[in-house]
Write a protein that holds these residues in place. Structure first.
Motif, PDB file in Angstrom:
ATOM      1  N   ASP A  77      37.760  25.991  48.599  1.00  0.00           N
ATOM      2  CA  ASP A  77      38.748  25.236  47.831  1.00  0.00           C
ATOM      3  C   ASP A  77      40.183  25.604  48.205  1.00  0.00           C
ATOM      4  N   GLY A  78      40.343  26.407  49.248  1.00  0.00           N
ATOM      5  CA  GLY A  78      41.676  26.824  49.668  1.00  0.00           C
ATOM      6  C   GLY A  78      42.166  28.042  48.903  1.00  0.00           C
ATOM      7  N   ALA A  79      43.367  28.501  49.242  1.00  0.00           N
ATOM      8  CA  ALA A  79      43.964  29.675  48.592  1.00  0.00           C
ATOM      9  C   ALA A  79      45.045  29.231  47.613  1.00  0.00           C
ATOM     10  N   ASP A  80      45.236  30.025  46.585  1.00  0.00           N
ATOM     11  CA  ASP A  80      46.303  29.721  45.624  1.00  0.00           C
ATOM     12  C   ASP A  80      47.677  29.963  46.241  1.00  0.00           C
TER      13      ASP A  80
ATOM     14  N   THR B 213      47.734  45.264  51.358  1.00  0.00           N
ATOM     15  CA  THR B 213      47.343  46.501  50.679  1.00  0.00           C
ATOM     16  C   THR B 213      48.294  46.845  49.532  1.00  0.00           C
ATOM     17  N   GLU B 214      49.562  46.463  49.668  1.00  0.00           N
ATOM     18  CA  GLU B 214      50.502  46.668  48.554  1.00  0.00           C
ATOM     19  C   GLU B 214      50.115  45.786  47.370  1.00  0.00           C
ATOM     20  N   ILE B 215      49.813  44.531  47.638  1.00  0.00           N
ATOM     21  CA  ILE B 215      49.405  43.614  46.561  1.00  0.00           C
ATOM     22  C   ILE B 215      48.133  44.134  45.887  1.00  0.00           C
ATOM     23  N   GLU B 216      47.175  44.569  46.705  1.00  0.00           N
ATOM     24  CA  GLU B 216      45.904  45.063  46.150  1.00  0.00           C
ATOM     25  C   GLU B 216      46.133  46.269  45.248  1.00  0.00           C
ATOM     26  N   TYR B 217      47.053  47.142  45.634  1.00  0.00           N
ATOM     27  CA  TYR B 217      47.274  48.363  44.841  1.00  0.00           C
ATOM     28  C   TYR B 217      47.920  48.036  43.486  1.00  0.00           C
ATOM     29  N   PHE B 218      48.941  47.218  43.500  1.00  0.00           N
ATOM     30  CA  PHE B 218      49.676  46.948  42.267  1.00  0.00           C
ATOM     31  C   PHE B 218      49.068  45.822  41.429  1.00  0.00           C
ATOM     32  N   PHE B 219      48.278  44.943  42.073  1.00  0.00           N
ATOM     33  CA  PHE B 219      47.629  43.845  41.348  1.00  0.00           C
ATOM     34  C   PHE B 219      46.154  43.808  41.746  1.00  0.00           C
ATOM     35  N   PRO B 220      45.374  44.766  41.281  1.00  0.00           N
ATOM     36  CA  PRO B 220      43.984  44.912  41.734  1.00  0.00           C
ATOM     37  C   PRO B 220      43.066  43.741  41.379  1.00  0.00           C
ATOM     38  N   ASP B 221      43.477  42.886  40.451  1.00  0.00           N
ATOM     39  CA  ASP B 221      42.627  41.761  40.070  1.00  0.00           C
ATOM     40  C   ASP B 221      42.783  40.558  41.013  1.00  0.00           C
ATOM     41  N   ILE B 222      43.783  40.607  41.871  1.00  0.00           N
ATOM     42  CA  ILE B 222      43.990  39.498  42.813  1.00  0.00           C
ATOM     43  C   ILE B 222      43.003  39.623  43.972  1.00  0.00           C
TER      44      ILE B 222
END
Length: 268
Positions: A74-77, A10-19
């Motif tokens: 294709d897996g995750a980055d 949720t932290e990643i989603e908030y600060f990097f919403p395009d991920i």
């Protein structure tokens, strides 16, 4: 999809919403041991934020079927494995370390006075070595007849156990043989799970039983509560007046109005 996984996603989603984010767990839902109300609240938040969730799903990065199941053929980055804990007590004699426990064992055995013990329960050394917090086995006895059930490896019980050890160190220094036993700290059942910087949920009164506890605070009030806890705790660590005044009394209450400790711990 435990505490760390949910907070991290949720932290990643908030600060990097395009991920694009996907979270998985081998259990039927997120936040495994906590009440359904907290798990449902966090799941609803992640769903609204576009974070994909997959449960009853064992992580197997080498399996093509696993990646298809989580809709990433294709897996995750990037992968973050946020599971489990591991003991780091390699410096202690093997006779003091557990054969079982989280991460395969290696936790320090201790008694109800927080003294390090051997596997057979006898005091190790002269009894002047204590083990508090994450390093110890976390429980005393065996199910179902626990002397003290498993205590979560979080900050509150670590501090509480440290205070109990200090009380007994002072007693030993004064030549007293009647030491004060520890107990399952009521604060060990408090869990605040962040959902980005402006949302959270707070659970109170959880214990060793799965699904126990009550979600008593959520949304912005819970996020503010967690911010206050963190900021005042850091202030205490810096010897700040406000933090010391608040947190001193958390572990020095003269009476236990709830929980499993003695009614008057100072005179126990």
């Amino acid at each position: 999809a435990g505490f760390i996984g949910v907070e991290w996603a949720t932290e990643i989603e908030y600060f990097f919403p395009d991920i694009k984010l996907t979270i998985i767990d081998a259990l039927p839902r997120c936040l495994g041991p906590l009440p359904d109300s907290a798990a449902e609240y966090c799941s609803e938040y992640m769903h609204a934020a576009g974070i994909k969730e997959f449960y009853d799903c064992k992580y197997d990065a080498k399996s093509p079927d696993f990646w298809k199941k989580v809709e990433l053929p294709d897996g995750a980055d990037v992968e973050y494995v946020c599971i489990g804990v591991k003991a780091s007590n390699y410096f202690m004699p093997k006779e003091t370390l557990s054969d079982k426990g989280p991460g395969g064992g290696g936790w320090i055995h201790f008694n109800k006075y927080m003294q390090v013990t051997k596997k057979d329960g006898t005091v190790w050394g002269d009894g002047s070595v204590f083990a508090v917090g994450d390093c110890n086995y976390g429980c005393i006895g065996a199910p179902p007849n626990w002397e003290m059930p498993p205590v979560p490896k979080i900050s509150y019980p670590g501090e509480e156990q440290a205070l109990h050890a200090v009380v007994n160190i002072k007693k030993m220094y004064k030549g007293k043989t009647a030491l004060q036993p520890t107990w399952w700290p009521w604060g060990a059942g408090m869990f605040a799970t962040s959902l980005g910087p402006h949302d959270a949920c707070f659970v109170l009164a959880a214990n060793e039983n799965k699904g126990s506890g009550y979600m008593i605070n959520w949304w912005i009030p819970a996020a503010l509560q967690k911010e206050i806890i963190e900021s005042t705790k850091i202030n205490e660590c810096k010897n700040g007046c406000i933090g010391i005044l608040i947190w001193h009394f958390v572990h020095h209450t003269p009476f236990n109005f709830w929980g499993r400790g003695p009614w008057m711990p100072s005179t126990h």
